[in-house]
Design a protein around this motif. Structure first.
Motif, mmCIF file in Angstrom:
data_model
loop_
_atom_site.group_PDB
_atom_site.id
_atom_site.type_symbol
_atom_site.label_atom_id
_atom_site.label_comp_id
_atom_site.label_asym_id
_atom_site.label_seq_id
_atom_site.Cartn_x
_atom_site.Cartn_y
_atom_site.Cartn_z
ATOM 1 N N PRO A 409 0.740 -1.110 0.145
ATOM 2 C CA PRO A 409 0.023 0.043 -0.066
ATOM 3 C C PRO A 409 0.866 1.183 0.040
ATOM 4 N N LYS A 410 2.029 1.333 0.512
ATOM 5 C CA LYS A 410 2.650 2.178 0.443
ATOM 6 C C LYS A 410 3.952 2.595 -0.533
ATOM 7 N N SER A 411 3.896 1.665 -1.293
ATOM 8 C CA SER A 411 4.995 1.802 -2.471
ATOM 9 C C SER A 411 4.658 2.559 -3.557
ATOM 10 N N SER A 412 5.218 3.268 -4.413
ATOM 11 C CA SER A 412 4.913 4.065 -5.557
ATOM 12 C C SER A 412 5.291 3.625 -6.749
ATOM 13 N N LEU A 413 6.175 2.020 -6.490
ATOM 14 C CA LEU A 413 6.203 1.543 -7.811
ATOM 15 C C LEU A 413 5.310 0.288 -8.236
ATOM 16 N N VAL A 414 5.107 0.371 -9.454
ATOM 17 C CA VAL A 414 4.139 -0.351 -10.177
ATOM 18 C C VAL A 414 5.034 -1.310 -10.954
ATOM 19 N N ILE A 415 5.025 -2.581 -10.629
ATOM 20 C CA ILE A 415 5.999 -3.564 -11.210
ATOM 21 C C ILE A 415 5.435 -4.589 -11.977
ATOM 22 N N GLY A 416 5.977 -4.815 -13.146
ATOM 23 C CA GLY A 416 5.416 -5.791 -14.215
ATOM 24 C C GLY A 416 6.595 -6.850 -14.595
ATOM 25 N N LEU A 417 6.147 -8.123 -14.537
ATOM 26 C CA LEU A 417 7.314 -9.178 -15.208
ATOM 27 C C LEU A 417 6.568 -9.832 -16.486
ATOM 28 N N CYS A 418 7.591 -10.105 -17.312
ATOM 29 C CA CYS A 418 6.960 -10.972 -18.397
ATOM 30 C C CYS A 418 8.191 -11.569 -19.154
ATOM 31 N N SER A 419 7.616 -12.410 -20.029
ATOM 32 C CA SER A 419 8.670 -13.190 -20.918
ATOM 33 C C SER A 419 9.667 -12.462 -21.781
ATOM 34 N N SER A 420 10.683 -13.197 -21.993
ATOM 35 C CA SER A 420 11.609 -12.443 -22.939
ATOM 36 C C SER A 420 10.984 -12.447 -24.241
ATOM 37 N N MET A 421 9.954 -13.168 -24.690
ATOM 38 C CA MET A 421 9.581 -13.457 -25.931
ATOM 39 C C MET A 421 8.367 -12.184 -26.220
ATOM 40 N N LEU A 422 8.033 -11.364 -25.345
ATOM 41 C CA LEU A 422 7.138 -10.443 -25.504
ATOM 42 C C LEU A 422 7.859 -9.040 -25.812
ATOM 43 N N LYS A 423 7.315 -8.193 -26.404
ATOM 44 C CA LYS A 423 7.635 -6.873 -26.709
ATOM 45 C C LYS A 423 6.881 -5.851 -25.828
ATOM 46 N N VAL A 424 7.714 -5.101 -25.022
ATOM 47 C CA VAL A 424 7.305 -4.167 -24.039
ATOM 48 C C VAL A 424 7.542 -2.924 -24.752
ATOM 49 N N PHE A 425 6.498 -2.095 -24.785
ATOM 50 C CA PHE A 425 6.551 -0.814 -25.398
ATOM 51 C C PHE A 425 6.598 0.354 -24.321
ATOM 52 N N ILE A 426 7.173 1.216 -24.532
ATOM 53 C CA ILE A 426 7.725 2.403 -23.752
ATOM 54 C C ILE A 426 6.256 3.084 -23.349
ATOM 55 N N ARG A 427 5.489 3.466 -24.380
ATOM 56 C CA ARG A 427 3.990 3.948 -24.063
ATOM 57 C C ARG A 427 3.036 3.385 -25.381
ATOM 58 N N ASP A 428 1.985 4.072 -25.210
ATOM 59 C CA ASP A 428 0.922 3.628 -26.292
ATOM 60 C C ASP A 428 0.420 2.517 -26.348
ATOM 61 N N HIS A 429 0.873 1.402 -25.356
ATOM 62 C CA HIS A 429 0.315 -0.001 -25.505
ATOM 63 C C HIS A 429 0.079 -0.271 -23.952
ATOM 64 N N ALA A 430 -0.721 -1.336 -23.982
ATOM 65 C CA ALA A 430 -1.161 -1.967 -22.883
ATOM 66 C C ALA A 430 0.246 -2.777 -22.305
ATOM 67 N N TYR A 431 0.457 -3.073 -21.152
ATOM 68 C CA TYR A 431 1.276 -3.794 -20.596
ATOM 69 C C TYR A 431 1.049 -5.428 -20.869
ATOM 70 N N PRO A 432 1.902 -6.162 -21.671
ATOM 71 C CA PRO A 432 1.621 -7.468 -21.917
ATOM 72 C C PRO A 432 1.854 -8.479 -20.772
ATOM 73 N N GLY A 433 2.507 -8.075 -20.003
ATOM 74 C CA GLY A 433 3.000 -9.202 -18.851
ATOM 75 C C GLY A 433 1.978 -9.270 -17.662
ATOM 76 N N GLN A 434 2.493 -9.498 -16.465
ATOM 77 C CA GLN A 434 1.985 -9.862 -15.353
ATOM 78 C C GLN A 434 2.227 -9.024 -14.001
ATOM 79 N N PHE A 435 1.232 -8.529 -13.411
ATOM 80 C CA PHE A 435 1.718 -7.727 -12.199
ATOM 81 C C PHE A 435 1.869 -8.483 -10.953
#
Length: 638
Positions: A409-435
């Motif tokens: 509850p007190k952390s300001s970091l939103v962390i996501g993890l995903c496979s090396s096979m996915l493309k993670v875009f810097i903006r304009d896209h939904a995050y493809p991994g898991q929170f």
């Protein structure tokens, strides 16, 4: 029959007789591939009387351009075919142009007799669930039918047919109930079909087909296909394949349903009907772009400054299927986010509830617009797709923030993890991994495996973000820290190529091994590539440890990782032949005046480390002797 309509058809096709009589070599047409037609579902009344005067036929796609058997040339006497589905039956109408109807053969009067030896039309249908199985319907000018189920004449279908003979044509209509075809008829799947016309008067004997056949009309591999027409989809690009040969492209004038285009003649595969006012004469693989003129009514097909044809009606050309054909996934995501927000402490809920309420209203608006899809124009489809895309990004990011608050509850970091096979875009896209805050890898000794750690700046900008590994142990064994690397994922700005792509913008590609920290503006996603390289001598087992994320202001979060190392050795050296090309001019253009021998060597080392050649097939001059000597001195061959 509607005399005016038939007279219009007759005059139109007579004016184009030069086109259809253009001879084409058998060798040229041998490259032709089967036709494809998207057919609409029309609920208007249709009386099967052979007259072709029902209004519903004006809305059905109509095509011609049948060719003689073997593809020697376009048929001398042309046939127009209209196709549609009423939801329960496949409806086919033939308009057969004939200069001397009184001389047509009509000798057979018994059902399932050799009616194909009369002047007749044929329909072949193979359903998607069939293999060598198919159906065959033949109808002569006296409305005598032969229907076959793999040449089993004892099979009779309950179909409606009727014919009509005029002064310079004869016509036929067929309504084939879909249940007669032996299964649930899904026009969302392609049905293989062919249409044939037989002229049996010895003086003008001619057999013509929709899709070209070389040996037999019963050769399933030569059949074309039909499929249910989809709703208009954004896109204006038309690709004309290399099987448009001189005289092959049929010219027609038909606005189709509400002015839309439904199928394209002579193209496989395709998604609509294209009518062009001039014959295409190109035999190369060319992409034509449709551009509106100032009136906004005529669209031209152009290559450079050379005009090849005009579209006589505004078309809505489906280039690719819509991403948001259904809004159900967005509904489920929105419901999940709303439920998770309610589970947060009351003082934390407030920061999410207002934005979630706005997006819930936006989703309801999109559902309302989507429900009236029959009225959606091309521009409305495009806007709907963009609004749904933006909504998915916002909901996905909010989901990440809510999941982070549930865990910490007190952390300001939103962390996501995903496979090396996915493309993670810097903006304009939904995050493809898991929170989530846990990840696992499996690998053999001597192997490399990686995953990606992302930090989403959903609530505020982030500065000085860095990721580093902790210690990984399996009992008394330790995974060497020097064999764990963390690299920042970099991005390159792409430009629109000559072909259709899903996204143009900042594309994730390079690994910035030299950069250890990074900043993220609000709405951006930073991604780090975490790679494990198991030494050949490493003891097998499950190694547990942590990957630590922290920012300049002291926010810190830990991801637990399990690395299972199998008792399996991938020995080196191992060999895999590759055909990579490395034109050195590309990095030279990137670095410009900064290019030097050290940079050149760095590129060489990176290629060699990954088993990639540093030469190319397309060079016009040999490599320099200095480079060859340097490679030989280093003991490397290329």
């Amino acid at each position: 029959m509607n005399t005016l309509r038939v007279q219009t058809f007759r005059s139109f096709w007579l004016c184009l007789s030069v086109v259809f009589c253009a001879q084409q070599s058998h060798a040229a047409l041998a490259k032709y591939k089967p036709n494809f037609c998207m057919i609409p579902t029309l609920k208007e009344a249709w009386i099967v009387d052979g007259q072709l005067d029902d209004a519903v036929l004006e809305k059905a796609p109509r095509f011609s351009g049948l060719v003689r058997a073997g593809g020697a040339c376009v048929a001398e006497s042309q046939t127009e075919i209209s196709l549609f589905s009423d939801g329960e039956s496949l409806c086919v109408a033939f308009l057969c142009h004939e200069a001397t109807p009184s001389e047509m053969l009509a000798q057979y009067i018994a059902r399932d007799s050799r009616v194909w030896d009369d002047d007749s039309v044929e329909v072949f249908i193979q359903c998607p669930w069939q293999q060598e199985d198919y159906f065959h319907f033949v109808l002569n000018t006296r409305n005598v039918i032969c229907d076959e189920h793999i040449q089993a004449k004892e099979w009779n279908a309950n179909i409606e047919t009727e014919t009509f003979v005029g002064s310079d044509f004869w016509s036929a209509e067929m309504r084939i109930p879909l249940h007669e075809l032996g299964g649930a008829f899904h026009l969302d799947l392609p049905f293989k079909v062919n249409f044939v016309r037989n002229r049996q008067n010895p003086a003008v004997r001619e057999m013509s087909t929709w899709s070209i056949v070389e040996k037999s009309n019963h050769d399933i591999e030569t059949f074309g296909a039909i499929m249910r027409a989809e709703k208009p989809i954004p896109g204006w690009q038309l690709r004309v394949p290399n099987r448009f040969y001189p005289g092959r492209t049929t010219i027609g004038v038909n606005p189709g349903l509400g002015g839309k285009v439904h199928a394209i003649l002579g193209c496989w595969p395709c998604n609509g009907l294209l009518f062009i006012s001039e014959t295409l004469t190109q035999d190369s693989d060319i992409t034509y772009i449709l551009t509106p003129d100032t009136k906004g009514q005529t669209f031209e097909v152009r290559e450079g400054n050379s005009k090849f044809g005009e579209l006589l009606y505004r078309t809505q050309w489906p280039v690719k299927p819509p991403k948001y054909e259904s809004l159900e996934p967005l509904k489920k995501l929105s419901a999940k986010v709303s439920k998770d927000i309610q589970a947060l402490p009351r003082d934390t809920q407030a920061r999410f509830m207002m934005d979630q309420a706005k997006d819930t209203e936006e989703l309801q608006n999109l559902v309302r617009i989507r429900s009236d899809e029959e009225k959606l124009t091309l521009d409305a489809w495009t806007e709907l797709e963009q609004r749904a895309f933006d909504l998915e990004v916002r909901l996905n990011n909010r989901n990440g923030s809510v999941q982070a608050r549930k865990k910490s509850p007190k952390s300001s970091l939103v962390i996501g993890l995903c496979s090396s096979m996915l493309k993670v875009f810097i903006r304009d896209h939904a995050y493809p991994g898991q929170f989530t805050d846990h990840w696992s890898l499996q690998m053999a000794r001597g192997e490399r495996e990686a995953f990606q750690v992302s930090v989403l700046a959903t609530d505020e900008p982030l500065s000085g973000v860095q990721v580093f590994p902790g210690e990984f142990r399996c009992g008394t064994y330790r995974f060497p820290s020097e064999n764990i690397s963390v690299s920042l994922v970099g991005y390159v700005l792409t430009r629109q190529p000559s072909y259709e792509v899903d996204y143009v913008g900042w594309w994730p590609d390079p690994l910035l091994t030299f950069q250890k920290t990074a900043d993220a503006r609000l709405g951006e996603t930073l991604t780090f590539w975490v790679e494990f390289h198991a030494p050949e001598s490493l003891a097998p087992g499950t190694y547990q440890g942590e990957i630590v994320l922290q920012t300049a202001k002291g926010d810190r979060q830990v991801v637990t990782v399990e690395v299972e190392v199998w008792d399996l050795l991938i020995q080196r050296p191992f060999h895999l032949l590759t055909a990579f090309a490395y034109p050195e001019g590309n990095p030279l253009r990137i670095h410009g005046s900064r290019w030097n021998e050290d940079l050149k060597q760095a590129y060489w080392d990176a290629h060699f480390e990954n088993g990639i050649d540093i030469d190319q097939l397309y060079r016009s001059t040999p490599p320099s002797w200095e480079d060859i000597e340097k490679l030989l001195e280093s003991g490397r061959e290329t």
